[in-house]
Write a protein that holds these residues in place. Sequence first.
Motif, mmCIF file in Angstrom:
data_model
loop_
_atom_site.group_PDB
_atom_site.id
_atom_site.type_symbol
_atom_site.label_atom_id
_atom_site.label_comp_id
_atom_site.label_asym_id
_atom_site.label_seq_id
_atom_site.Cartn_x
_atom_site.Cartn_y
_atom_site.Cartn_z
ATOM 1 N N MET A 185 7.558 20.119 -2.318
ATOM 2 C CA MET A 185 7.316 19.922 -1.082
ATOM 3 C C MET A 185 8.203 20.794 -0.367
ATOM 4 O O MET A 185 8.178 21.406 0.531
ATOM 5 C CB MET A 185 7.577 18.429 -0.780
ATOM 6 C CG MET A 185 7.445 18.179 0.872
ATOM 7 S SD MET A 185 8.170 16.755 1.383
ATOM 8 C CE MET A 185 9.773 16.671 0.932
ATOM 9 N N LEU A 186 9.892 20.831 -0.992
ATOM 10 C CA LEU A 186 10.757 21.601 -0.337
ATOM 11 C C LEU A 186 10.381 23.252 -0.607
ATOM 12 O O LEU A 186 10.651 23.860 0.243
ATOM 13 C CB LEU A 186 12.139 21.536 -1.153
ATOM 14 C CG LEU A 186 12.540 20.026 -0.754
ATOM 15 C CD1 LEU A 186 13.829 19.385 -1.645
ATOM 16 C CD2 LEU A 186 12.926 19.747 0.741
ATOM 17 N N THR B 272 7.423 24.639 -0.860
ATOM 18 C CA THR B 272 6.446 24.766 0.118
ATOM 19 C C THR B 272 7.001 25.192 1.429
ATOM 20 O O THR B 272 6.646 26.073 2.153
ATOM 21 C CB THR B 272 5.368 23.998 -0.020
ATOM 22 O OG1 THR B 272 4.826 23.858 -1.246
ATOM 23 C CG2 THR B 272 4.331 24.388 1.015
ATOM 24 N N CYS B 273 7.869 24.191 1.907
ATOM 25 C CA CYS B 273 8.235 24.100 3.248
ATOM 26 C C CYS B 273 9.183 25.351 3.403
ATOM 27 O O CYS B 273 9.209 26.210 4.455
ATOM 28 C CB CYS B 273 9.128 22.722 3.818
ATOM 29 S SG CYS B 273 8.227 21.613 4.020
ATOM 30 N N ILE B 274 10.060 25.826 2.546
ATOM 31 C CA ILE B 274 11.007 27.040 2.583
ATOM 32 C C ILE B 274 10.367 28.006 2.671
ATOM 33 O O ILE B 274 10.432 29.132 3.364
ATOM 34 C CB ILE B 274 11.932 26.858 1.336
ATOM 35 C CG1 ILE B 274 13.198 25.715 1.815
ATOM 36 C CG2 ILE B 274 12.802 28.055 1.254
ATOM 37 C CD1 ILE B 274 14.048 25.213 0.524
ATOM 38 N N ASP B 275 9.006 28.259 1.726
ATOM 39 C CA ASP B 275 8.266 29.441 1.601
ATOM 40 C C ASP B 275 7.571 29.665 2.786
ATOM 41 O O ASP B 275 7.608 30.696 3.213
ATOM 42 C CB ASP B 275 7.465 29.411 0.468
ATOM 43 C CG ASP B 275 6.538 30.794 0.041
ATOM 44 O OD1 ASP B 275 7.040 31.518 -0.021
ATOM 45 O OD2 ASP B 275 5.385 30.498 0.048
ATOM 46 N N VAL B 276 6.908 28.698 3.368
ATOM 47 C CA VAL B 276 6.302 28.696 4.645
ATOM 48 C C VAL B 276 7.189 29.349 5.906
ATOM 49 O O VAL B 276 6.742 30.308 6.469
ATOM 50 C CB VAL B 276 5.469 27.642 4.900
ATOM 51 C CG1 VAL B 276 4.934 27.720 6.443
ATOM 52 C CG2 VAL B 276 4.451 27.026 4.069
ATOM 53 N N ALA B 277 8.410 28.626 5.809
ATOM 54 C CA ALA B 277 9.369 28.956 7.023
ATOM 55 C C ALA B 277 9.661 30.331 6.722
ATOM 56 O O ALA B 277 9.864 31.068 7.819
ATOM 57 C CB ALA B 277 10.307 28.006 7.018
ATOM 58 N N TYR C 267 6.745 32.965 7.515
ATOM 59 C CA TYR C 267 6.330 32.986 8.981
ATOM 60 C C TYR C 267 7.407 33.178 9.942
ATOM 61 O O TYR C 267 7.393 33.956 11.013
ATOM 62 C CB TYR C 267 5.423 31.962 9.311
ATOM 63 C CG TYR C 267 4.228 32.015 8.604
ATOM 64 C CD1 TYR C 267 3.154 32.855 8.934
ATOM 65 C CD2 TYR C 267 3.926 31.140 7.720
ATOM 66 C CE1 TYR C 267 2.011 32.934 8.269
ATOM 67 C CE2 TYR C 267 2.641 30.771 7.063
ATOM 68 C CZ TYR C 267 1.892 32.030 7.394
ATOM 69 O OH TYR C 267 0.617 31.854 6.749
ATOM 70 N N THR D 1 5.128 26.941 -8.103
ATOM 71 C CA THR D 1 4.174 25.722 -7.865
ATOM 72 C C THR D 1 3.237 25.500 -8.980
ATOM 73 O O THR D 1 3.143 24.340 -9.025
ATOM 74 C CB THR D 1 3.448 26.199 -6.600
ATOM 75 O OG1 THR D 1 4.411 26.465 -5.423
ATOM 76 C CG2 THR D 1 2.371 25.055 -5.948
#
Length: 172
Positions: free
Chosen positions: A36-37, A39-44, A47, A60
């Motif tokens: 979860m962390l 994915t959040c860091i990667d998306v932030a 983008y 992942t």
Amino acid sequence: MSFVAWLKAHYDEKGPARWLAFLLELIAAVMLMGLMLLTCIDVAGRYLFNNPVPGAIELTQIGLAIMVFAAMPVVTWRGGHIVVDLLDRYLPTGLVKFLSLVAALVMSVSFYFLGTRIYELGERSIRRGEVTEFLGISSGYVVQYIALMSWATAAGMITYGIYRILFQDPSK
């Protein structure tokens, strides 16, 4: 409430199986939190800063393998798989227990031989020096972990799973 009291209150297993279930679920939970962390860091990063986490896809994939195969023995010995029991109410209880035992034995043998073959593939990957494409992580160790968890699933089913079939109240 002490940790041991909490563990006894929340885990139905007895003896070492209780601690093993907790450990495997802890591994799965930590992996899920990490995924979860990540994915959040990667998306932030992707983008907001136009800078994704390098190797996030490989991490992942490895994290999912660790999480799924850590939970597999616990789900199996608790009987948490999807079961189609259309005929159970029409068949005698003894026959249902017998069929459940046959299914448990077939699953145990299948997981054992599956784990053996997967372990051989992991050894071959290590011998050949196979690594992930981007981060260079040895994939053979992850494959061997999958084999070990398959063996743990087989052992859990043949021991505690059969115990539950034979000696626990079917209404639970």
